[in-house]
Design a protein around this motif. Structure first.
Motif, PDB file in Angstrom:
ATOM      1  N   ILE A  40       0.839  -1.208   0.000  1.00  0.00           N
ATOM      2  CA  ILE A  40       0.000   0.000   0.000  1.00  0.00           C
ATOM      3  C   ILE A  40       0.869   1.252   0.000  1.00  0.00           C
ATOM      4  O   ILE A  40       0.638   2.196  -0.777  1.00  0.00           O
ATOM      5  N   GLU A  41       1.884   1.281   0.856  1.00  0.00           N
ATOM      6  CA  GLU A  41       2.749   2.458   0.923  1.00  0.00           C
ATOM      7  C   GLU A  41       3.511   2.663  -0.385  1.00  0.00           C
ATOM      8  O   GLU A  41       3.647   3.797  -0.869  1.00  0.00           O
ATOM      9  N   LYS A  42       3.999   1.583  -0.965  1.00  0.00           N
ATOM     10  CA  LYS A  42       4.766   1.703  -2.199  1.00  0.00           C
ATOM     11  C   LYS A  42       3.884   2.140  -3.354  1.00  0.00           C
ATOM     12  O   LYS A  42       4.258   3.016  -4.146  1.00  0.00           O
ATOM     13  N   ASP A  43       2.701   1.563  -3.449  1.00  0.00           N
ATOM     14  CA  ASP A  43       1.807   1.916  -4.554  1.00  0.00           C
ATOM     15  C   ASP A  43       1.357   3.372  -4.457  1.00  0.00           C
ATOM     16  O   ASP A  43       1.366   4.108  -5.446  1.00  0.00           O
ATOM     17  N   MET A  44       0.997   3.799  -3.263  1.00  0.00           N
ATOM     18  CA  MET A  44       0.555   5.183  -3.096  1.00  0.00           C
ATOM     19  C   MET A  44       1.706   6.155  -3.343  1.00  0.00           C
ATOM     20  O   MET A  44       1.527   7.214  -3.973  1.00  0.00           O
ATOM     21  N   GLY A  45       2.911   5.821  -2.866  1.00  0.00           N
ATOM     22  CA  GLY A  45       4.058   6.692  -3.098  1.00  0.00           C
ATOM     23  C   GLY A  45       4.388   6.812  -4.579  1.00  0.00           C
ATOM     24  O   GLY A  45       4.718   7.908  -5.067  1.00  0.00           O
ATOM     25  N   ASN A  46       4.313   5.713  -5.317  1.00  0.00           N
ATOM     26  CA  ASN A  46       4.599   5.764  -6.756  1.00  0.00           C
ATOM     27  C   ASN A  46       3.573   6.614  -7.494  1.00  0.00           C
ATOM     28  O   ASN A  46       3.919   7.372  -8.415  1.00  0.00           O
ATOM     29  N   GLN A  94      11.223  15.467 -14.162  1.00  0.00           N
ATOM     30  CA  GLN A  94      11.626  14.095 -13.908  1.00  0.00           C
ATOM     31  C   GLN A  94      12.755  14.044 -12.888  1.00  0.00           C
ATOM     32  O   GLN A  94      13.780  14.702 -13.027  1.00  0.00           O
ATOM     33  N   GLY A  95      12.576  13.211 -11.854  1.00  0.00           N
ATOM     34  CA  GLY A  95      13.593  13.041 -10.838  1.00  0.00           C
ATOM     35  C   GLY A  95      13.724  14.193  -9.868  1.00  0.00           C
ATOM     36  O   GLY A  95      14.702  14.246  -9.120  1.00  0.00           O
ATOM     37  N   LYS A  96      12.786  15.131  -9.857  1.00  0.00           N
ATOM     38  CA  LYS A  96      12.868  16.293  -8.974  1.00  0.00           C
ATOM     39  C   LYS A  96      11.895  16.204  -7.800  1.00  0.00           C
ATOM     40  O   LYS A  96      11.598  17.208  -7.172  1.00  0.00           O
ATOM     41  N   ALA A  97      11.379  15.011  -7.529  1.00  0.00           N
ATOM     42  CA  ALA A  97      10.463  14.832  -6.404  1.00  0.00           C
ATOM     43  C   ALA A  97      10.695  13.461  -5.782  1.00  0.00           C
ATOM     44  O   ALA A  97      10.925  12.478  -6.486  1.00  0.00           O
ATOM     45  N   VAL A  98      10.627  13.418  -4.448  1.00  0.00           N
ATOM     46  CA  VAL A  98      10.756  12.174  -3.686  1.00  0.00           C
ATOM     47  C   VAL A  98       9.585  12.110  -2.724  1.00  0.00           C
ATOM     48  O   VAL A  98       9.329  13.068  -1.987  1.00  0.00           O
ATOM     49  N   VAL A  99       8.869  10.973  -2.731  1.00  0.00           N
ATOM     50  CA  VAL A  99       7.663  10.819  -1.909  1.00  0.00           C
ATOM     51  C   VAL A  99       7.826   9.595  -1.023  1.00  0.00           C
ATOM     52  O   VAL A  99       8.251   8.534  -1.490  1.00  0.00           O
ATOM     53  N   ARG A 100       7.505   9.734   0.241  1.00  0.00           N
ATOM     54  CA  ARG A 100       7.497   8.621   1.186  1.00  0.00           C
ATOM     55  C   ARG A 100       6.160   8.621   1.912  1.00  0.00           C
ATOM     56  O   ARG A 100       5.693   9.667   2.375  1.00  0.00           O
ATOM     57  N   VAL A 101       5.557   7.426   2.006  1.00  0.00           N
ATOM     58  CA  VAL A 101       4.238   7.267   2.623  1.00  0.00           C
ATOM     59  C   VAL A 101       4.345   6.288   3.778  1.00  0.00           C
ATOM     60  O   VAL A 101       4.962   5.219   3.647  1.00  0.00           O
ATOM     61  N   ALA A 102       3.754   6.651   4.913  1.00  0.00           N
ATOM     62  CA  ALA A 102       3.653   5.769   6.078  1.00  0.00           C
ATOM     63  C   ALA A 102       2.183   5.573   6.385  1.00  0.00           C
ATOM     64  O   ALA A 102       1.469   6.543   6.672  1.00  0.00           O
ATOM     65  N   ALA A 103       1.718   4.311   6.281  1.00  0.00           N
ATOM     66  CA  ALA A 103       0.304   4.001   6.484  1.00  0.00           C
ATOM     67  C   ALA A 103       0.129   3.229   7.788  1.00  0.00           C
ATOM     68  O   ALA A 103       0.850   2.265   8.052  1.00  0.00           O
ATOM     69  N   ASP A 104      -0.815   3.688   8.596  1.00  0.00           N
ATOM     70  CA  ASP A 104      -1.172   2.992   9.835  1.00  0.00           C
ATOM     71  C   ASP A 104      -2.441   2.211   9.567  1.00  0.00           C
ATOM     72  O   ASP A 104      -3.511   2.800   9.338  1.00  0.00           O
ATOM     73  N   ILE A 141       2.339  11.494   4.873  1.00  0.00           N
ATOM     74  CA  ILE A 141       2.994  11.614   3.575  1.00  0.00           C
ATOM     75  C   ILE A 141       4.018  12.738   3.649  1.00  0.00           C
ATOM     76  O   ILE A 141       3.688  13.865   4.056  1.00  0.00           O
ATOM     77  N   ALA A 142       5.252  12.406   3.274  1.00  0.00           N
ATOM     78  CA  ALA A 142       6.334  13.390   3.220  1.00  0.00           C
ATOM     79  C   ALA A 142       6.787  13.536   1.778  1.00  0.00           C
ATOM     80  O   ALA A 142       7.070  12.540   1.110  1.00  0.00           O
ATOM     81  N   VAL A 143       6.849  14.776   1.295  1.00  0.00           N
ATOM     82  CA  VAL A 143       7.206  15.067  -0.097  1.00  0.00           C
ATOM     83  C   VAL A 143       8.401  16.012  -0.094  1.00  0.00           C
ATOM     84  O   VAL A 143       8.381  17.049   0.587  1.00  0.00           O
ATOM     85  N   LEU A 144       9.427  15.652  -0.830  1.00  0.00           N
ATOM     86  CA  LEU A 144      10.609  16.485  -0.985  1.00  0.00           C
ATOM     87  C   LEU A 144      10.749  16.839  -2.462  1.00  0.00           C
ATOM     88  O   LEU A 144      10.836  15.948  -3.304  1.00  0.00           O
ATOM     89  N   VAL A 145      10.731  18.136  -2.775  1.00  0.00           N
ATOM     90  CA  VAL A 145      10.807  18.597  -4.157  1.00  0.00           C
ATOM     91  C   VAL A 145      12.031  19.485  -4.325  1.00  0.00           C
ATOM     92  O   VAL A 145      12.469  20.162  -3.393  1.00  0.00           O
TER      93      VAL A 145
END
Length: 512
Positions: free
Chosen positions: A241-247, A259-269, A342-346
């Protein structure tokens, strides 16, 4: 042909005038050169051997060697006899032929133990052979896994009991030796346990113990509860779930920021508790008839009565009502999302300054708010359950730039031409020997031969002129016009005949 004959003649003459020590040195150099060339050619023609099988048991190694000898196939043994190599061009063919013969068997014995029938075998021996065969077949199957080098399986099969409460459990233990640098994932260890349990009647996967070569227990003792059995699947489900939502979020943002200018990490409880909900709803405004009871009594006048009113009829009706009730039974979904973080780094933007260099420019707050809103919409943001979205702007190099700037290691480029190095080395050594050993030495010998011939011709010419001057008063027996040019052999012979002592002294001085 004349040039070659002349060259050989000069070589022989030059070799003949050398001293014994120089002749021996020359012969040794020529011999070493020829031996080196022959050795290089022999090495180039040797077949390249490739490993056919490794980590073989003694039985498998002896069986394979016997078959290779029958087929007159060259082979090499290494690693204490447990590794067999054959010519690289024959590896695939030999493996297929040996596989058709059932080799290698994987160590131990399998069900082929029953191919040889023994009429005098007791029931105990039959049971023991069956256990050995089953253990051997399981070990062969586990050995086929890529990470495993060697494996042994032990089964504890208790006798059947007439009473269920006295029946002992079937257990098994698996000892595995991993290949160098390899490890087994928890799901692979679990798969080995299920493989053994599915192959033995009455064996539970929880009763299979998997141990590595160092004695470390790889299998985990599972709980009997449903939650304990689903732990591995729960972790995998949460990761998916976390990987699919992050992608999904990252691919959407890369269309906006690059392209390549964003990094997304998702933590699901997630909530994996199993909950059943039963609900009864009463509606007093809509009563329903539960039952109806109706009774009718009718009496008739006696015979001869003149008054018809004497007949009577009585009717009773009872209706029972019940309040309307609805019962709902709901099973709550397992793995329901309770909270998302959800943490997003751009990355920012880059502009060129007056010097033409790119300078980082952070994004303004409006762009960051728009990005955060996009993330909320795409992730199904729910503020009531406490979801959080954080968007941060920082400079960083994209993975695409790192990949473009990464140069291919020279070892990887050179490895593609490794098969040709052998022939290049042979060619280089042969050219070196010819240019710097044979050619200078042969040239020196030829020069010695030519210098000797020239000196002999000069001596012969001087001697002939002396003889002609001495015979000036003697009538000439031959017309000078009829004289012909003499070759080196004739000049040498004439000089020796004219004055042998002087010729010998001259030759001795020249050799010195």
């Amino acid at each position: 042909m004349d040039n070659i004959s002349q060259l050989l003649t000069n070589l022989w003459k030059g070799f003949a005038v050398l001293s014994a020590s120089r002749k021996l040195t020359l012969l040794m150099v020529v011999g070493v050169t020829i031996a080196s060339i022959w050795g290089l050619v022999y090495w180039a023609n040797q077949a390249d051997y490739k490993v056919l099988f490794t980590n073989l048991s003694t039985e498998d190694a002896s069986g394979i060697v016997a078959k290779l000898r029958e087929k007159k196939m060259p082979y090499e043994l290494s690693g204490g006899g447990n590794t067999i190599s054959v010519p690289s061009a024959k590896v695939t063919e030999v493996r297929l032929e040996l596989a058709s013969l059932g080799l290698p068997q994987g160590g131990g014995v399998g069900f082929e133990i029953f191919d040889q029938k023994n009429l005098g075998a007791t029931e105990f021996e039959q049971q023991l052979n069956y256990r050995r065969a089953l253990q051997g077949e399981l070990a062969r199957t586990i050995n086929s896994l890529e990470e495993i080098e060697q494996c042994r399986v032990h089964l504890a099969l208790p006798k059947d009991s007439l009473f269920v409460e006295e029946q002992k459990k079937v257990t098994a233990s698996v000892t595995i030796k991993l290949k160098g640098g390899r490890t087994l994932r928890p799901d692979q260890v679990e798969g080995i346990g299920h493989l053994v349990a599915s192959s033995v009647e009455g064996l539970n996967p929880a009763d299979v113990m998997v141990v590595d070569g160092k004695g470390n227990i790889l299998s985990r003792k599972q709980d009997d509860s449903r939650l304990g059995k689903m732990t591995a699947s729960q972790v995998e489900y949460q990761n998916n779930i976390e990987k699919d939502m992050g992608n999904r979020i990252q691919t959407m943002l890369e269309k906006v920021v690059g392209q390549g200018k964003a990094v997304v990490r998702v933590a699901a409880d997630l909530d994996f508790s199993v909950t059943e909900k039963t609900e009864e709803i009463y509606d007093p405004e809509s009563p329903v008839i539960r039952s109806t009871q109706k009774q009718t009594e009718k009496s008739t006048p006696p015979a001869g009565a003149t008054n018809p009113k004497s007949a009577e009829e009585k009717s009773d009706e009872v209706i029972n009502y019940e309040i309307n009730k609805t019962i709902n039974k709901t099973v709550m979904p397992v793995g329901e999302v309770q909270k998302l973080s959800i943490a997003v780094l751009v990355d920012g933007t880059y502009v060129k300054d007056k010097k033409g260099e790119e300078v980082y420019q952070p994004r303004d707050k409006k762009d960051l708010d728009n990005i955060a809103e996009l993330v909320r919409k795409s992730a199904g943001f729910n503020a009531t359950r406490g979801d959080q979205v954080v968007v941060t702007n920082m400079p960083f190099r994209t993975a695409a730039d790192d990949e473009l700037n990464m140069s291919i290691p020279w070892t990887e480029r050179v490895s593609n031409f490794t098969p040709y190095f052998k022939y290049l080395i042979i060619l280089g050594v042969m050219v070196f020997l010819f240019l710097f050993v044979l050619k200078p030495m042969l040239g020196l010998v030829a020069d010695l031969g030519r210098s000797q011939a020239a000196e002999v011709r000069q001596v012969a010419a001087d001697q002939q002129s002396l003889e002609l001057r001495g015979q000036a008063a003697t009538p000439m027996l031959m017309n000078p016009l009829e004289e012909r040019a003499m070759n080196e052999t004739e000049l040498t012979r004439q000089l020796a005949d004219a004055d042998a002592k002087k010729f010998a002294e001259l030759l001795r001085n020249w050799i010195r």
